[in-house]
Design a protein around this motif. Structure first.
Motif, PDB file in Angstrom:
ATOM      1  N   UNK A   1     -16.860  44.195  58.000  1.00  0.00           N
ATOM      2  CA  UNK A   1     -16.426  45.527  58.419  1.00  0.00           C
ATOM      3  C   UNK A   1     -16.358  45.598  59.938  1.00  0.00           C
ATOM      4  N   UNK A   2     -17.374  45.067  60.608  1.00  0.00           N
ATOM      5  CA  UNK A   2     -17.383  45.102  62.071  1.00  0.00           C
ATOM      6  C   UNK A   2     -16.201  44.313  62.637  1.00  0.00           C
TER       7      UNK A   2
ATOM      8  N   UNK B   1     -13.369  43.550  61.126  1.00  0.00           N
ATOM      9  CA  UNK B   1     -12.114  44.213  60.761  1.00  0.00           C
ATOM     10  C   UNK B   1     -11.860  45.397  61.684  1.00  0.00           C
ATOM     11  N   UNK B   2     -12.915  46.165  61.973  1.00  0.00           N
ATOM     12  CA  UNK B   2     -12.743  47.336  62.828  1.00  0.00           C
ATOM     13  C   UNK B   2     -12.361  46.945  64.245  1.00  0.00           C
TER      14      UNK B   2
ATOM     15  N   UNK C   1     -10.831  44.287  65.143  1.00  0.00           N
ATOM     16  CA  UNK C   1      -9.465  43.753  65.162  1.00  0.00           C
ATOM     17  C   UNK C   1      -8.458  44.891  64.991  1.00  0.00           C
ATOM     18  N   UNK C   2      -8.828  45.889  64.189  1.00  0.00           N
ATOM     19  CA  UNK C   2      -7.968  47.066  64.003  1.00  0.00           C
ATOM     20  C   UNK C   2      -7.822  47.834  65.310  1.00  0.00           C
TER      21      UNK C   2
ATOM     22  N   UNK D   1      -7.182  46.353  56.265  1.00  0.00           N
ATOM     23  CA  UNK D   1      -6.586  46.440  57.599  1.00  0.00           C
ATOM     24  C   UNK D   1      -5.279  45.659  57.638  1.00  0.00           C
TER      25      UNK D   1
ATOM     26  N   UNK E   1     -17.160  39.487  52.990  1.00  0.00           N
ATOM     27  CA  UNK E   1     -16.646  39.456  54.361  1.00  0.00           C
ATOM     28  C   UNK E   1     -15.132  39.698  54.416  1.00  0.00           C
TER      29      UNK E   1
ATOM     30  N   UNK F   1     -11.917  43.774  53.323  1.00  0.00           N
ATOM     31  CA  UNK F   1     -11.074  44.678  54.107  1.00  0.00           C
ATOM     32  C   UNK F   1      -9.837  43.972  54.662  1.00  0.00           C
ATOM     33  N   UNK F   2      -9.843  42.646  54.585  1.00  0.00           N
ATOM     34  CA  UNK F   2      -8.659  41.883  54.994  1.00  0.00           C
ATOM     35  C   UNK F   2      -7.658  41.804  53.849  1.00  0.00           C
TER      36      UNK F   2
ATOM     37  N   UNK G   1     -20.138  49.165  53.862  1.00  0.00           N
ATOM     38  CA  UNK G   1     -18.854  49.366  54.544  1.00  0.00           C
ATOM     39  C   UNK G   1     -18.841  50.728  55.233  1.00  0.00           C
TER      40      UNK G   1
ATOM     41  N   UNK H   1     -21.484  50.779  58.162  1.00  0.00           N
ATOM     42  CA  UNK H   1     -21.087  49.987  59.323  1.00  0.00           C
ATOM     43  C   UNK H   1     -19.965  50.694  60.080  1.00  0.00           C
ATOM     44  N   UNK H   2     -18.972  51.208  59.362  1.00  0.00           N
ATOM     45  CA  UNK H   2     -17.853  51.891  60.009  1.00  0.00           C
ATOM     46  C   UNK H   2     -18.351  53.130  60.765  1.00  0.00           C
TER      47      UNK H   2
ATOM     48  N   UNK I   1     -20.375  52.114  63.846  1.00  0.00           N
ATOM     49  CA  UNK I   1     -19.537  51.598  64.924  1.00  0.00           C
ATOM     50  C   UNK I   1     -18.797  52.712  65.642  1.00  0.00           C
TER      51      UNK I   1
ATOM     52  N   UNK J   1      -7.368  55.180  63.738  1.00  0.00           N
ATOM     53  CA  UNK J   1      -8.325  54.244  63.160  1.00  0.00           C
ATOM     54  C   UNK J   1      -9.285  54.975  62.219  1.00  0.00           C
TER      55      UNK J   1
ATOM     56  N   UNK K   1      -9.742  54.618  58.054  1.00  0.00           N
ATOM     57  CA  UNK K   1     -10.992  54.307  57.372  1.00  0.00           C
ATOM     58  C   UNK K   1     -11.402  55.382  56.373  1.00  0.00           C
TER      59      UNK K   1
END
Lengths: 342, 342
Positions: free
Chosen positions: A240-241, A243-244, A246-247, B130, B213, B216-217, B237, B240-241, B244, B273, B277
């Motif tokens: 998740x970190x 991906x975020x 990179x997003x 993403x 991992x 989300x890709x 998920x 973490x989002x 962040x 963003x 999410x």
């Protein structure tokens, strides 16, 4: 203090391993690093005159796709196996590798061996919180045991609590059980039975169930979980970190001049955020519950994480957490045998 | 199409539920919404003259701290129970609540009932990737069953695959098994046995193990997991989002004028963003495997997620996925009984 290092393990071996070892050897003159591996290749990255680095030459090594158990049993001259054997023979105090994880777990179990009273060692990692007051937390097990019993979980709780106290210097670490709700009656049969054992464990400060959503907020100092769930949670956090980030990068690049200027102005903030999330600065994963520290770092580790991992091993050795745990479990076993005799 | 709505469930009921229903009723004239709850309170937020909203009055409701099974059995006049009963009696085609999750699962199971051939329904959510090409994926089970058997996992795979095909319009959805490594032999006993069943399942496009991992890709269109692990991954998920985003906000606020200007310039990127999410735009969690769609949305849902959830239910009903699944399992049962007779 002597640390045995598998110089041939990992994607960037031996270069980054040796360079990380050099950084650590220069800073910490109270440790000696023994590099196991191809002497010629190691020497290519090793400056002259570092007194506290030694080399033990061997041609053999364990590859990332080797079967762990077979490799450890058959490749007696592999750098990892020789490093583990040195620890077993008390020629070194700890072992570190960035190589095949399964092989390192196997070498730890079969060659170095468990602390008497510990049924299964677990993999412990240190992760950051976004809450500065708590700073970091330990999670265990993050992947050594895909299948766990309640008594394993209870031992992870004691082990993790010892680590938080001795190595991280927390006086009364809060131990939480990772569960699908905070109420006492929540969970599957493993977490329900583990809850009962943790509640009775006199050696820990058990604060009850914690939810995955709250870990990075610092919900507990020690998070106890089975290796399957712990692995999923660790990888989800990482994924998740990444991906975020990179997003965010894509968004900035695609948002025209305004966004690009904004990105430049925020560069420091974004870098400090990225640094905060980079948990390799806390070192590697500790296979904890063995007679000596066995540390695994990411296969892709560069010299900086290698240096950090050696720093961490030094902290662990200085803290005397392993001898103290060993004494604790020996005493406990004596008590129990006295209890049985009576 | 008639949707039964528990107007009294959730932290913001009935206000946000009614207002979300109004938004949906105005946009979708092919659906009728039946609001179960306190008529006086509902009417306070309901404009005059919306032909496709009806009210069924009741004083009783299930609270968030009620014991699910007891509440569903005893509170026969609770808004949620009456809504579920309407679905059972074919007076409505689906039910939606933002209230007590356990009670809704119980009402779904006990009142509406399972599709014949499905042992355990699971909770399915739609999450963003993403990776724009894949857009979204389904994960199931994210919490209905803390304990699962391989055959449950195999049914989740079929159910999830049907959902991705019918509701999301993916022609050949890639089904992945969430595991602690991508190799076939990885995992605990549950995932190993599930792997074998999924490999033999002719109704799905099984692509093997996927790691947390990579979700989300867009590693898979349908991610199959047990309710305990799925719950942990979903909450990790989210956590973490959120952590962040809050860290980034703090960093921007603390980084002086430069950072604040940067933050302003990046506002659009950061908002887009955040929107990406926010998976409430895909609707709520579907308790899937029952004779009719049973949908749960966040207890804290405001009118926008309520509207989105009603839109989602309309999509599910229009897709005919539940009748089709029912027919599939009936046919399968006939084949099997013919096979046994021969």
């Amino acid at each position: 203090m002597k640390i045995a290092i598998d110089a041939m393990g990992g994607d960037n071996a031996p270069k980054e391993i040796v360079e990380g070892a050099v950084l650590a050897a220069k800073e910490f003159t109270d440790i000696t690093l023994v590099l196991y591996g191809d002497e010629q290749k190691i020497k290519a990255y090793l400056p002259e005159g570092i007194a506290n680095i030694e080399i033990v030459h061997t041609d053999e090594q364990i590859d990332s796709d080797d079967d762990p158990i077979k490799a450890v049993r058959r490749k007696k001259k592999a750098s990892m196996v020789m490093a583990a054997t040195a620890v077993k023979n008390k020629e070194a105090d700890a072992i570190f590798s960035a190589g095949n994880t399964g092989a390192l777990l196997t070498a730890g179990l079969l060659i170095i061996g468990r602390i008497k009273g510990i049924d299964r060692p677990g993999l412990l990692v240190t992760l950051p919180t976004i809450n500065e007051e708590n700073g970091t937390f330990q999670m265990m097990d993050v992947g050594a045991n895909a299948e766990c019993k309640p008594q394993n979980m209870n031992q992870f709780a004691t082990l993790g609590s010892y680590y938080a106290k001795f190595v991280m210097g927390k006086s009364n670490p809060r131990v939480g059980l990772l569960n699908n709700g905070t109420e006492e009656n929540k969970g599957n049969s493993l977490t329900k039975e583990s809850y009962a054992l943790l509640s009775e464990n006199q050696d820990i400060n058990f604060i009850g169930n914690v939810e995955a959503r709250d870990l990075l907020q610092g919900a507990a100092d020690v998070v106890v979980t089975d290796g399957f769930t712990g692995n999923a949670v660790l990888k989800t956090t990482e994924g998740t970190a990444l991906s975020l980030m990179s997003l965010l990068k894509t968004n900035i690049l695609e948002s025209g001049l305004k966004g690009k200027v904004g990105g430049l102005l925020l560069k420091e903030s974004l870098t400090s955020m990225k640094n905060m999330l980079d948990y390799s600065k806390y070192g590697g994963g500790v296979l904890f519950g063995l007679k000596a520290p066995v540390i695994k770092t990411h296969g892709s580790a560069t010299r900086e994480p290698v240096y950090q991992t050696i720093r961490q091993i030094r902290d662990i050795l200085k803290s005397q957490v392993v001898p103290d745990l060993t004494a604790y479990y020996e005493e406990k076993a004596e008590h129990e045998s006295t209890f049985i005799e009576n």
